[in-house]
Structures are given as structure tokens and as C-alpha cells.
Scaffold this motif. Structure first.
Motif, PDB file in Angstrom:
ATOM      1  N   THR A 136     -85.421  41.634 -39.063  1.00 28.83           N
ATOM      2  CA  THR A 136     -86.232  40.524 -39.624  1.00 28.83           C
ATOM      3  C   THR A 136     -87.072  40.338 -38.818  1.00 28.83           C
ATOM      4  N   MET A 137     -87.133  40.130 -37.414  1.00 26.83           N
ATOM      5  CA  MET A 137     -88.321  39.887 -36.577  1.00 26.83           C
ATOM      6  C   MET A 137     -89.260  41.076 -36.802  1.00 26.83           C
ATOM      7  N   ALA A 138     -88.829  42.081 -36.682  1.00 31.01           N
ATOM      8  CA  ALA A 138     -89.852  43.257 -36.949  1.00 31.01           C
ATOM      9  C   ALA A 138     -90.754  43.196 -38.077  1.00 31.01           C
ATOM     10  N   ALA A 139     -89.968  42.742 -39.393  1.00 26.23           N
ATOM     11  CA  ALA A 139     -90.776  42.632 -40.358  1.00 26.23           C
ATOM     12  C   ALA A 139     -91.908  41.383 -40.331  1.00 26.23           C
ATOM     13  N   ARG A 140     -91.517  40.408 -39.719  1.00 23.31           N
ATOM     14  CA  ARG A 140     -92.337  39.161 -39.543  1.00 23.31           C
ATOM     15  C   ARG A 140     -93.715  39.620 -38.715  1.00 23.31           C
ATOM     16  N   LEU A 141     -93.512  40.400 -37.807  1.00 26.59           N
ATOM     17  CA  LEU A 141     -94.438  40.721 -36.744  1.00 26.59           C
ATOM     18  C   LEU A 141     -95.396  41.829 -37.391  1.00 26.59           C
TER      19      LEU A 141
END
Length: 354
Positions: A89-94
Motif C-alpha cells: 500500500t505504501m509503495a503504491a502511494r509513493l
């Protein structure tokens, strides 16, 4: 959820125009600025459930996670753990945020003096994230990442020197100094994790404690209590106790009540409060205080919830249940020092009375 929704609605009413205007000034593209602002509010809805509602919602909405990734060099996994979200999830946001910056050719520049105050909140949050990631490393052979801890303190000190009259900056530096003062006492010579109750307090850095306490006193004199000021006050209560048995758990629990009012809905703060309640009122009360947190999605993979419940169960004499809870914490822990500690607890080995 009601509190989060109300806070987000209020932030939309009060802060939308300012956030959008700031973003337009950087992107020079109204459509892109609107998309970025909408994404910021969408992320707030998710993140505030676990971290609590920030004091300055408008400042928070300028992409804390992206700043941490680019400025501090933390891995995506480390940022994700701090925000209590899956790494994917964090990777997608970044990735989405960086793509927008690349497409819009948004420049990186030092903000003007009149922009510093509005950006202070996210900067403080990033420095705190850097420190907490180093204070107890999420994974690896060492309990502490000294590079991250030292870097965070240096950044906080520099910020305080640049903005000496800004109480929140002083409060954060106070928190970091008082918390880090225990560094030399947290691991035994043989590499064993030492809990607060077991630490040799003569090894604590009392110069740092004195400096941090003075900074906290000054911050509280200049400004109403902020999240970091209250957290620094909690650290100071621990530091002032001459021995573990002399810890003022009533004051600590009361300070966590204040902190929850400043950061409503934060499950991590609620868990820390449960620990204080358990030492103030007994393990049964502490265990009961953790019950509502079992249904909190953001804590589903948080090892300290399982470890906390395990300790309360152990103190209640429910050793089989305690071992199972320690086993659950072990399965969720990546730091080797913490894993070694939990393995001993799983097998039923623990110091008497601790």
C-alpha cells in the motif's frame, strides 16, 4: 470513525483552499494540483485512523510519507511499518506521488522564510518517524540503528536552532533527547534486551535528560501542550524516577489521557495507555484496556499488542495463554534482539517479578 470523518470534513472546509493554493504554486497546474490535493485527503482518511488526528491538519496534508522517503532515506517497508499499513500500500502511494511530481516537473527548492511555519508540522513528523525507526529497528541484528537516531537528533537540534522561539520544535527535541538518554542501558553486554525495569539507570545520559527537561519546560511556557510535548513529559516522568518501583504510573496514565485527547483515535497511544493502566491498576485492568484494540485493523500485525497482552497474562499467572501470545508476537517481529527476548518468553523464562 465519526471523529476522523468530522475532522476531515472540518479540514476540507478550513484547509482545502490553502492546500490547493500551495500545491498550485508548486505545480503551476490547476488540474494536477486538484488531483494531488484530493489524494492527500484520501490518504488522511486512512492514516489518521491509526496515527490520530494531527494538530495542524493543513500542514499534515503536504505528503509526510513522500518527504520521509526522499529526504531521510527510509525504506518503503520502514515507512509502511510506521504508518501501520502494508508495504504494498505504501509503495503504491509513493509511486503515484513520485509519478505526479515527475510528470509535472515539480522543482525541489528551499522554502522562503514566510513558508516555514506552515511546513513545520510535517517536518517534525518526519524527524520523529526517522527517530522511532532508529530507536527500535524494525528488522536486522541490532536493536538500535544509531545512524538514524543520531541523524534525527541532529535534524531536530538544527531545526530548533533555526526556529528557537517555536515551541513545537523544542518539544520534539526534548522528546528525542530524553528518550535517547536510555540508549546505553537498553542492551546487556551479552546482547540481551533489557526492559525498562531491568536497566541500570546510572548508565542513562543525565546530561541529555537535563537538556531535554529544560527544553520541555520552555516549550510548555511558550505554547499549549502539543503531542510531542506530552510525549516528552511522559518520557520525563520515567527519567525522573530513581528506580523502576518509584515510577509514577498515575501521572503517566493521566498524560496518556491528555495525549489521546490531542490525538483521538490513535490505537498505538491507546495501547501505550493500556500499559500504564496495567502498572497503575494491575494486570487485569491493563488486559481489559487492550480488548478494544483487538478489532483494530491497523494493529493486526503490530507485535507490541500481542507482547503487551502476553505480559499481562503472564503476570496474572495464565502462563499457557501468555506463551501463545508471546509466540504470536514472535511471528510478527523482525528485529533479532527482540526475537531472542520473545523466544525466551515463549519457553517460559522470565525474571521473577518483571
Amino acid at each position: 470513525m465519526t471523529d476522523i470523518g468530522a475532522a476531515l470534513a472540518e479540514a476540507h472546509r478550513r484547509d482545502w483552499a490553502q492546500v490547493l493554493a500551495t500545491t498550485v504554486r508548486v505545480t503551476r497546474d490547476l488540474d494536477l494540483a486538484e488531483e494531488c490535493t484530493q489524494e492527500a485527503y484520501a490518504q488522511a482518511l486512512i492514516t489518521w485512523r491509526s496515527t490520530g488526528i494531527p494538530e495542524k491538519t493543513g500542514a499534515w496534508l503536504t505528503r509526510v510519507a513522500l518527504t520521509a522517503r526522499l529526504v531521510c532515506g527510509l525504506s518503503t517497508a520502514e515507512i509502511a511499518r510506521a504508518f501501520l499499513v502494508p508495504e504494498a500500500t505504501m509503495a503504491a502511494r509513493l509511486t503515484r506521488a513520485k509519478k505526479k511530481i515527475a510528470t509535472a516537473r515539480i522543482p525541489y527548492r528551499v522554502p522562503a522564510d514566510d513558508q516555514l511555519a506552515e511546513r513545520l508540522g510535517p517536518v517534525l513528523d518526519v524527524i520523529h518517524l526517522l527517530f522511532t525507526t532508529g530507536h527500535t529497528a524494525p528488522a536486522g541484528p541490532a536493536l538500535i540503528r544509531h545512524d538514524l537516531v543520531t541523524g534525527a537528533i541532529d535534524l531536530a537540534r538544527t531545526l530548533h536552532l533555526l526556529m528557537p522561539r517555536t515551541a513545537p520544535a523544542g518539544a520534539l527535541l526534548a522528546l528525542l533527547l530524553i528518550t535517547d538518554a536510555r540508549r546505553a542501558a537498553r542492551v546487556a553486554a551479552d546482547g540481551r534486551l533489557l526492559l525498562l525495569a531491568e536497566q541500570d539507570r546510572t548508565l542513562w545520559n543525565h546530561r541529555q535528560i537535563a537538556e531535554g527537561t529544560a527544553l520541555l519546560t520552555d516549550a510548555l511556557r511558550r505554547h499549549p501542550p502539543t503531542r510531542y510535548a506530552v510525549e516528552a513529559a511522559i518520557a520525563a516522568v520515567h527519567a525522573e524516577a530513581p528506580a523502576w518501583e518509584a515510577t509514577d504510573w498515575t501521572e503517566i496514565a493521566g498524560l496518556y489521557d491528555v495525549l489521546l485527547r490531542l490525538c483521538p483515535g490513535s490505537p498505538v497511544i491507546a495501547l501505550n495507555r493500556a500499559v500504564a493502566v496495567g502498572f497503575r491498576d494491575g494486570p487485569a485492568a491493563g488486559l481489559a484496556a487492550t480488548e478494544p484494540l483487538l478489532s483494530e485493523p491497523s494493529l493486526a500485525t503490530y507485535p507490541y499488542l500481542s507482547a503487551t497482552r502476553a505480559d499481562f497474562l503472564r503476570r496474572l499467572g495464565r502462563e499457557a495463554e501468555a506463551a501463545a501470545a508471546y509466540q504470536e508476537a514472535l511471528a510478527l517481529t523482525g528485529n533479532e534482539i527482540e526475537r531472542a527476548f520473545l523466544e525466551v518468553r515463549v519457553s517460559g523464562g522470565w525474571p521473577e517479578g518483571r
